[in-house]
Design a protein around this motif. Sequence first.
Motif, PDB file in Angstrom:
ATOM      1  N   GLN A 313       0.932  -1.060  -0.069  1.00 45.41           N
ATOM      2  CA  GLN A 313       0.050  -0.002  -0.334  1.00 45.41           C
ATOM      3  C   GLN A 313       0.974   1.251   0.011  1.00 45.41           C
ATOM      4  O   GLN A 313       0.546   2.085  -0.604  1.00 45.41           O
ATOM      5  N   ARG A 314       1.927   1.447   0.797  1.00 43.57           N
ATOM      6  CA  ARG A 314       3.055   2.383   0.635  1.00 43.57           C
ATOM      7  C   ARG A 314       3.502   2.645  -0.512  1.00 43.57           C
ATOM      8  O   ARG A 314       3.548   3.727  -1.013  1.00 43.57           O
ATOM      9  N   ARG A 315       4.003   1.460  -1.114  1.00 43.33           N
ATOM     10  CA  ARG A 315       4.866   1.547  -2.529  1.00 43.33           C
ATOM     11  C   ARG A 315       3.821   2.326  -3.470  1.00 43.33           C
ATOM     12  O   ARG A 315       4.150   3.233  -4.129  1.00 43.33           O
ATOM     13  N   SER A 316       2.431   1.815  -3.506  1.00 37.53           N
ATOM     14  CA  SER A 316       1.647   2.345  -4.523  1.00 37.53           C
ATOM     15  C   SER A 316       1.277   3.856  -4.134  1.00 37.53           C
ATOM     16  O   SER A 316       1.179   4.498  -5.067  1.00 37.53           O
ATOM     17  N   ALA A 317       1.267   4.148  -2.832  1.00 39.07           N
ATOM     18  CA  ALA A 317       0.825   5.438  -2.591  1.00 39.07           C
ATOM     19  C   ALA A 317       2.041   6.472  -2.807  1.00 39.07           C
ATOM     20  O   ALA A 317       2.073   7.500  -3.746  1.00 39.07           O
ATOM     21  N   GLU A 318       3.370   5.949  -2.590  1.00 41.67           N
ATOM     22  CA  GLU A 318       4.403   6.757  -2.941  1.00 41.67           C
ATOM     23  C   GLU A 318       4.894   6.711  -4.119  1.00 41.67           C
ATOM     24  O   GLU A 318       5.138   7.870  -4.941  1.00 41.67           O
ATOM     25  N   LEU A 323       4.310   8.782 -10.483  1.00 44.40           N
ATOM     26  CA  LEU A 323       3.754   8.254 -11.758  1.00 44.40           C
ATOM     27  C   LEU A 323       2.865   9.375 -12.247  1.00 44.40           C
ATOM     28  O   LEU A 323       2.751   9.808 -13.352  1.00 44.40           O
ATOM     29  N   HIS A 324       1.832   9.941 -11.283  1.00 40.57           N
ATOM     30  CA  HIS A 324       0.735  10.794 -11.697  1.00 40.57           C
ATOM     31  C   HIS A 324       1.569  12.174 -11.907  1.00 40.57           C
ATOM     32  O   HIS A 324       1.043  13.216 -13.096  1.00 40.57           O
ATOM     33  N   ALA A 325       2.608  12.474 -11.384  1.00 42.81           N
ATOM     34  CA  ALA A 325       3.471  13.733 -11.479  1.00 42.81           C
ATOM     35  C   ALA A 325       4.225  13.704 -12.968  1.00 42.81           C
ATOM     36  O   ALA A 325       3.912  14.623 -13.867  1.00 42.81           O
ATOM     37  N   GLY A 326       4.539  12.601 -13.301  1.00 44.25           N
ATOM     38  CA  GLY A 326       5.073  12.324 -14.711  1.00 44.25           C
ATOM     39  C   GLY A 326       4.128  12.409 -15.759  1.00 44.25           C
ATOM     40  O   GLY A 326       4.356  13.170 -16.788  1.00 44.25           O
ATOM     41  N   LEU A 327       2.793  11.930 -15.570  1.00 40.21           N
ATOM     42  CA  LEU A 327       1.851  11.791 -16.409  1.00 40.21           C
ATOM     43  C   LEU A 327       1.075  13.293 -16.676  1.00 40.21           C
ATOM     44  O   LEU A 327       0.746  13.785 -17.563  1.00 40.21           O
ATOM     45  N   GLN A 328       0.914  13.980 -15.435  1.00 38.25           N
ATOM     46  CA  GLN A 328       0.503  15.325 -15.563  1.00 38.25           C
ATOM     47  C   GLN A 328       1.328  16.296 -16.405  1.00 38.25           C
ATOM     48  O   GLN A 328       0.779  17.274 -17.144  1.00 38.25           O
ATOM     49  N   SER A 329       2.611  16.047 -16.507  1.00 37.26           N
ATOM     50  CA  SER A 329       3.607  16.791 -17.111  1.00 37.26           C
ATOM     51  C   SER A 329       3.280  16.601 -18.697  1.00 37.26           C
ATOM     52  O   SER A 329       3.843  17.528 -19.421  1.00 37.26           O
ATOM     53  N   LEU A 330       2.484  15.562 -19.105  1.00 39.13           N
ATOM     54  CA  LEU A 330       2.386  15.244 -20.431  1.00 39.13           C
ATOM     55  C   LEU A 330       0.928  16.085 -21.013  1.00 39.13           C
ATOM     56  O   LEU A 330       0.806  15.983 -22.191  1.00 39.13           O
ATOM     57  N   ILE A 386       7.148  -2.246  -9.470  1.00 45.03           N
ATOM     58  CA  ILE A 386       7.523  -1.601 -10.071  1.00 45.03           C
ATOM     59  C   ILE A 386       8.669  -0.497  -9.323  1.00 45.03           C
ATOM     60  O   ILE A 386       8.104  -0.074  -7.959  1.00 45.03           O
ATOM     61  N   THR A 387       9.565   0.063  -9.991  1.00 42.98           N
ATOM     62  CA  THR A 387      10.629   0.911  -9.241  1.00 42.98           C
ATOM     63  C   THR A 387      10.484   2.345  -9.900  1.00 42.98           C
ATOM     64  O   THR A 387       9.769   2.504 -10.780  1.00 42.98           O
ATOM     65  N   ALA A 388      10.956   3.187  -8.951  1.00 43.78           N
ATOM     66  CA  ALA A 388      10.959   4.833  -9.532  1.00 43.78           C
ATOM     67  C   ALA A 388      11.304   4.598 -10.996  1.00 43.78           C
ATOM     68  O   ALA A 388      10.988   5.586 -11.952  1.00 43.78           O
ATOM     69  N   GLU A 389      12.558   4.053 -11.067  1.00 41.01           N
ATOM     70  CA  GLU A 389      13.307   4.202 -12.396  1.00 41.01           C
ATOM     71  C   GLU A 389      12.515   3.722 -13.395  1.00 41.01           C
ATOM     72  O   GLU A 389      12.680   4.248 -14.327  1.00 41.01           O
ATOM     73  N   GLU A 390      11.822   2.812 -13.293  1.00 35.28           N
ATOM     74  CA  GLU A 390      10.901   2.185 -14.110  1.00 35.28           C
ATOM     75  C   GLU A 390       9.383   2.675 -14.591  1.00 35.28           C
ATOM     76  O   GLU A 390       9.266   2.890 -15.626  1.00 35.28           O
ATOM     77  N   ILE A 391       9.191   3.464 -13.541  1.00 38.34           N
ATOM     78  CA  ILE A 391       7.995   4.327 -13.758  1.00 38.34           C
ATOM     79  C   ILE A 391       8.619   5.518 -14.697  1.00 38.34           C
ATOM     80  O   ILE A 391       7.889   5.822 -15.512  1.00 38.34           O
ATOM     81  N   ASP A 392       9.754   6.188 -14.457  1.00 37.16           N
ATOM     82  CA  ASP A 392      10.256   7.148 -15.362  1.00 37.16           C
ATOM     83  C   ASP A 392      10.442   6.723 -16.757  1.00 37.16           C
ATOM     84  O   ASP A 392      10.251   7.428 -17.598  1.00 37.16           O
ATOM     85  N   HIS A 393      10.802   5.432 -16.960  1.00 41.04           N
ATOM     86  CA  HIS A 393      11.143   4.913 -18.098  1.00 41.04           C
ATOM     87  C   HIS A 393       9.953   4.784 -18.823  1.00 41.04           C
ATOM     88  O   HIS A 393       9.669   5.074 -20.083  1.00 41.04           O
ATOM     89  N   ALA A 394       8.746   4.194 -18.263  1.00 37.60           N
ATOM     90  CA  ALA A 394       7.444   4.153 -18.892  1.00 37.60           C
ATOM     91  C   ALA A 394       6.971   5.530 -19.318  1.00 37.60           C
ATOM     92  O   ALA A 394       6.551   5.668 -20.537  1.00 37.60           O
ATOM     93  N   VAL A 395       6.922   6.695 -18.489  1.00 33.96           N
ATOM     94  CA  VAL A 395       6.499   7.897 -18.814  1.00 33.96           C
ATOM     95  C   VAL A 395       7.304   8.486 -20.191  1.00 33.96           C
ATOM     96  O   VAL A 395       6.833   8.948 -20.973  1.00 33.96           O
TER      97      VAL A 395
END
Length: 404
Positions: A313-318, A323-330, A386-395
């Motif tokens: 739950q903590r991983r998903s929240a953090e 993820l949402h910050a990266g997506l909002q930038s688009l 998923i890791t922070a780096e992998e999220i950045d990669h997807a975005v």
Amino acid sequence: MVDDRLRTPGAVRDAERFTAHNYHPLPVVITSAEGAWLTDVDGRRYLDCLAGYSALNFGHRHPGLIAAAHAQLDRLTLTSRAFIHDQFADFCRELAELCGKDLVLPMNTGAEAVETGIKVARKWGYQVKGVPAGQANIVVAEGNFHGRTTTIVSFSTDEDARADFGPYTPGFTVVPYGDLDALAAAIDENTVAVLLEPIQGEQGVVVPPEGYLPGVRRVCTERNVLLVADEIQSGLGRTGTTFACEHEGVVPDMYLLGKALGGGIVPVSAVAANADVLGVLKPGQHGSTFGGNPLACAVATEVVRLLATGEFQRRSAELGERLHAGLQSLVGKGLVAVRGRGLWAGLDIDPTLMTGRQACERLMERGVLAKDTHGSTLRLAPPLVITAEEIDHAVAQLAAVLAG
């Protein structure tokens, strides 16, 4: 030398030739996976941003879940509910405690959990509320997705899911999602339940207006109606809490669970409610040959224990914030809107650029797998490992696709 039929073109061709076309999969043929990554028959790796519609919340082949499955496979896999096996009580007790409910009824698929919830709500209505025989009705929402059985598609507003499958099951009233006044007006003396997804996944990860779910809870309590929360996709850590209802402090009368409960290994679903609701069922009135089988219980118990730590739950929240910050930038750079909570997002692509299907195909070419819905909308639901780096990669890959 590898048989060409085992490579992607041959495997895709045979899949299309020998199976009913009730799905339109991307032309990728997966052969192995671990964590958040998939490998196809040609050895190419892909970042999984769908996670089996949340069935793989804990990633592919989570070591603890695989170990539980292997250990149980060597002992006992099925008895049917005609007998009690040694994994059953632990699973039911620990899931009931996670849900804060008295009782659990295990089934297999999410649709079975929904069907079970409908039956229980009706029986509760007749036996406890005093609704006249055959008159029970349930209020549901437009844009819902609860499964594809005949009864469930009877109250779907998705014509692809509903058309040509009639005659339809009566007893449902459909109201706009997020409209509390319409929902309250639809409830009458024979209403036994309100059945809702706290976030509508298939519709495009649609989050209702703030205050809507608490309002529904209040109306249901005032009118003596059960609030049934379909947390099959939204639950078990996906949105940053154990259940999506928690974001607004709402406790439903009944949870419908599935997908992630099976750890991506076996189909497991369940209904959780207190004894005054779920206790209306008596022997012979509902059941399942495979529901609550030893293998399913062994895996699902380990799932519940993973959730009990709060780590996922903590991983998903953090990570969801990242993820949402990266997506909002688009937004404004190919995206029209972004919705969701935790590691769950619905993205509306500018339809003048491409369809959702085209976006998924182009992401696939860049090593990211996602799923479209309703024209130009994408859904992202990566495994919670998923890791922070992998999220950045997807975005970054999405940004490149949108940039053309």
